[in-house]
Design a protein around this motif. Sequence first.
Motif, PDB file in Angstrom:
ATOM      1  N   GLN A  70       0.911  -1.167  -0.005  1.00 38.50           N
ATOM      2  CA  GLN A  70      -0.133   0.022  -0.072  1.00 38.50           C
ATOM      3  C   GLN A  70       0.885   1.332   0.105  1.00 38.50           C
ATOM      4  O   GLN A  70       0.625   2.302  -0.747  1.00 38.50           O
ATOM      5  CB  GLN A  70      -0.982  -0.040   1.106  1.00 38.50           C
ATOM      6  N   SER A  71       1.831   1.209   0.942  1.00 35.92           N
ATOM      7  CA  SER A  71       2.795   2.451   0.714  1.00 35.92           C
ATOM      8  C   SER A  71       3.582   2.593  -0.587  1.00 35.92           C
ATOM      9  O   SER A  71       3.961   3.680  -1.016  1.00 35.92           O
ATOM     10  CB  SER A  71       4.021   2.153   1.849  1.00 35.92           C
ATOM     11  N   MET A  72       3.765   1.512  -1.208  1.00 41.19           N
ATOM     12  CA  MET A  72       4.348   1.436  -2.537  1.00 41.19           C
ATOM     13  C   MET A  72       3.507   2.264  -3.380  1.00 41.19           C
ATOM     14  O   MET A  72       3.841   3.050  -4.385  1.00 41.19           O
ATOM     15  CB  MET A  72       4.796   0.062  -3.199  1.00 41.19           C
ATOM     16  N   ILE A  73       2.206   1.917  -3.544  1.00 39.44           N
ATOM     17  CA  ILE A  73       1.290   2.578  -4.428  1.00 39.44           C
ATOM     18  C   ILE A  73       1.153   3.924  -4.100  1.00 39.44           C
ATOM     19  O   ILE A  73       0.944   4.751  -4.792  1.00 39.44           O
ATOM     20  CB  ILE A  73       0.271   1.662  -4.555  1.00 39.44           C
ATOM     21  N   GLY A  74       0.708   4.028  -2.944  1.00 32.32           N
ATOM     22  CA  GLY A  74       0.367   5.455  -2.331  1.00 32.32           C
ATOM     23  C   GLY A  74      -0.861   5.937  -2.947  1.00 32.32           C
ATOM     24  O   GLY A  74      -1.582   5.231  -3.333  1.00 32.32           O
ATOM     25  N   SER A  75      -1.093   7.154  -2.983  1.00 29.72           N
ATOM     26  CA  SER A  75      -2.309   7.884  -3.137  1.00 29.72           C
ATOM     27  C   SER A  75      -2.383   8.269  -4.764  1.00 29.72           C
ATOM     28  O   SER A  75      -3.275   8.637  -5.112  1.00 29.72           O
ATOM     29  CB  SER A  75      -2.935   8.812  -2.075  1.00 29.72           C
ATOM     30  N   GLY A  76      -1.173   8.395  -5.344  1.00 32.92           N
ATOM     31  CA  GLY A  76      -1.153   8.868  -6.355  1.00 32.92           C
ATOM     32  C   GLY A  76      -1.041  10.381  -6.548  1.00 32.92           C
ATOM     33  O   GLY A  76      -1.050  10.898  -7.887  1.00 32.92           O
ATOM     34  N   ASP A  77      -0.810  10.981  -5.589  1.00 34.50           N
ATOM     35  CA  ASP A  77      -0.810  12.419  -5.435  1.00 34.50           C
ATOM     36  C   ASP A  77       0.662  12.991  -5.548  1.00 34.50           C
ATOM     37  O   ASP A  77       1.456  12.074  -5.690  1.00 34.50           O
ATOM     38  CB  ASP A  77      -1.426  13.243  -4.478  1.00 34.50           C
ATOM     39  N   ARG A  78       1.153  14.045  -5.292  1.00 31.61           N
ATOM     40  CA  ARG A  78       2.473  14.778  -5.511  1.00 31.61           C
ATOM     41  C   ARG A  78       3.259  14.564  -4.094  1.00 31.61           C
ATOM     42  O   ARG A  78       4.303  14.693  -4.205  1.00 31.61           O
ATOM     43  CB  ARG A  78       2.463  16.073  -5.764  1.00 31.61           C
ATOM     44  N   SER A  79       2.642  14.033  -3.134  1.00 32.99           N
ATOM     45  CA  SER A  79       3.344  13.744  -1.719  1.00 32.99           C
ATOM     46  C   SER A  79       3.843  12.371  -1.827  1.00 32.99           C
ATOM     47  O   SER A  79       3.400  11.455  -2.623  1.00 32.99           O
ATOM     48  CB  SER A  79       2.312  14.008  -0.599  1.00 32.99           C
ATOM     49  N   GLY A  80       4.670  11.970  -0.886  1.00 28.24           N
ATOM     50  CA  GLY A  80       5.225  10.694  -0.726  1.00 28.24           C
ATOM     51  C   GLY A  80       6.120  10.484  -2.044  1.00 28.24           C
ATOM     52  O   GLY A  80       6.142   9.087  -2.296  1.00 28.24           O
ATOM     53  N   LYS A  81       6.673  11.282  -2.722  1.00 31.04           N
ATOM     54  CA  LYS A  81       7.526  10.939  -3.864  1.00 31.04           C
ATOM     55  C   LYS A  81       8.690  10.288  -3.603  1.00 31.04           C
ATOM     56  O   LYS A  81       9.279  10.794  -2.665  1.00 31.04           O
ATOM     57  CB  LYS A  81       7.635  12.209  -4.843  1.00 31.04           C
ATOM     58  N   ILE A  82       9.179   9.290  -4.448  1.00 24.56           N
ATOM     59  CA  ILE A  82      10.600   8.727  -4.195  1.00 24.56           C
ATOM     60  C   ILE A  82      11.444   9.435  -5.343  1.00 24.56           C
ATOM     61  O   ILE A  82      12.690   9.287  -5.151  1.00 24.56           O
ATOM     62  CB  ILE A  82      10.436   7.333  -4.352  1.00 24.56           C
ATOM     63  N   ARG A  83      10.985  10.085  -6.423  1.00 23.57           N
ATOM     64  CA  ARG A  83      11.829  10.274  -7.577  1.00 23.57           C
ATOM     65  C   ARG A  83      11.066  11.422  -8.239  1.00 23.57           C
ATOM     66  O   ARG A  83       9.984  11.554  -8.469  1.00 23.57           O
ATOM     67  CB  ARG A  83      12.183   9.322  -8.496  1.00 23.57           C
ATOM     68  N   THR A  84      11.854  12.611  -8.690  1.00 22.61           N
ATOM     69  CA  THR A  84      11.176  13.462  -9.716  1.00 22.61           C
ATOM     70  C   THR A  84      12.041  13.692 -11.000  1.00 22.61           C
ATOM     71  O   THR A  84      13.522  13.693 -10.861  1.00 22.61           O
ATOM     72  CB  THR A  84      11.374  15.053  -9.132  1.00 22.61           C
ATOM     73  N   TYR A  85      11.414  13.881 -12.135  1.00 26.65           N
ATOM     74  CA  TYR A  85      11.909  13.946 -13.158  1.00 26.65           C
ATOM     75  C   TYR A  85      11.482  15.372 -13.895  1.00 26.65           C
ATOM     76  O   TYR A  85      10.627  15.462 -14.419  1.00 26.65           O
ATOM     77  CB  TYR A  85      11.268  12.971 -14.211  1.00 26.65           C
ATOM     78  N   ASN A  86      12.766  16.011 -13.872  1.00 28.27           N
ATOM     79  CA  ASN A  86      12.564  17.484 -14.083  1.00 28.27           C
ATOM     80  C   ASN A  86      13.176  17.751 -15.573  1.00 28.27           C
ATOM     81  O   ASN A  86      14.400  18.062 -15.597  1.00 28.27           O
ATOM     82  CB  ASN A  86      13.386  18.527 -13.049  1.00 28.27           C
ATOM     83  N   PHE A  87      12.211  17.798 -16.641  1.00 28.32           N
ATOM     84  CA  PHE A  87      12.569  18.068 -17.891  1.00 28.32           C
ATOM     85  C   PHE A  87      13.239  19.488 -18.185  1.00 28.32           C
ATOM     86  O   PHE A  87      14.172  19.622 -18.963  1.00 28.32           O
ATOM     87  CB  PHE A  87      11.256  17.915 -18.641  1.00 28.32           C
ATOM     88  N   PRO A  88      12.802  20.781 -17.703  1.00 33.70           N
ATOM     89  CA  PRO A  88      13.519  21.957 -18.128  1.00 33.70           C
ATOM     90  C   PRO A  88      14.870  21.741 -17.411  1.00 33.70           C
ATOM     91  O   PRO A  88      15.671  22.467 -18.214  1.00 33.70           O
ATOM     92  CB  PRO A  88      12.420  22.986 -17.128  1.00 33.70           C
ATOM     93  N   GLN A  89      15.107  21.332 -16.118  1.00 35.56           N
ATOM     94  CA  GLN A  89      16.494  21.320 -15.778  1.00 35.56           C
ATOM     95  C   GLN A  89      17.316  20.040 -16.124  1.00 35.56           C
ATOM     96  O   GLN A  89      18.536  19.916 -15.848  1.00 35.56           O
ATOM     97  CB  GLN A  89      16.449  21.424 -14.288  1.00 35.56           C
TER      98      GLN A  89
END
Length: 357
Positions: free
Chosen positions: A294-313
């Motif tokens: 359940q913690s792996m799936i999470g709620s699908g919102d922007r909290s609890g993130k493990i990784r961010t893919y920042n395209f502009p940077q």
Amino acid sequence: MIELEKLEKIKHRFEEIEQMMADPAIATDAQRMSELGQEHGELRDVVAAIERYENLLQERADLREMVEDESGEMAALAQDELDTIEEKLPAVEADLKTKLIPKDPEDKKDAIVEIRAGTGGDEAALFAGDLYRMYTKFAEKHNWSYEVMDASYGSHGGFKEIIFGVSGPEVFGTLKYESGVHRVQRVPETESSGRIHTSAATVAVLPEAEEVDIDISPNDINIDYYRSSGPGGQSVNTTDSAVRITHMPTKLVVTCQDEKSQHKNKAKAMRVLRSRLYERKLEEQRKERDEARQSMIGSGDRSGKIRTYNFPQDRVTDHRLEGDLKNYALQDIIEGNIDPIIESLKAEENAERLARL
């Protein structure tokens, strides 16, 4: 200092296995020989590391005695060798400790990967498609095979949800670090004003269960058959080949419509159901597991993130890592070159487990 009694037990077990494998009565039992061969292979490197460590300890003890008992040139030579041994010992001990870390038996299993679009609408679905492509490229680089179990397509491309199986050596032990919420920051293809949006998708990696791991009674499942549909809802075929399986005791529902064959869709759906039930079983048995499903799936919102893919940077940031290990070139990662992240996470986990030995 490593507990020497523990090392002796490991060496004794290794010798015991070799004796059993040489027993003619056991040699005719293919299943038993396979189990023993696997354990023998796992212990071989550990025993070699133990012997290196114990030999160094013995050499150190002998040289210390020489330094105390001898004088002049002999004592000086013994001291030089002793200093060399003292320098080598920490690295040899660290190597042995790493090899003594208990291996999770699930790590060798194949995996079921579930990717779901979260916050962000159409852009989240497109990002889920990017993640699927990233993982399939990663699988290809490792010579793993993969197959889609089920997919629900986004209205502008990508996936609302895609479930696929990955097969090969140490698949689950490698991909399990990918479980969690992945966030993307970029200008969506569907955005005309050029504003950067933030969207999310969730990834859950499950160890694929075998029939011996989970026994599903036919009385516990309800199977429905219906007509498959593809992107945009159009009909894929004119037969009721799609399958929906409901596990009544847990209310888990699995669907599969990827194949034109009803039989193949049922088999794939059962694989997914078995793996989800197996993950539940593991959670119940080991409450201390790092990532419950359940913690792996999470709620699908922007909290609890493990990784961010920042395209502009042009940057990927894994939020579980620190310092120089935290950021990576986006194009490398999105093309499936995620080994550096996974190796860093493995090293961190091993360091934590070493501290508890």
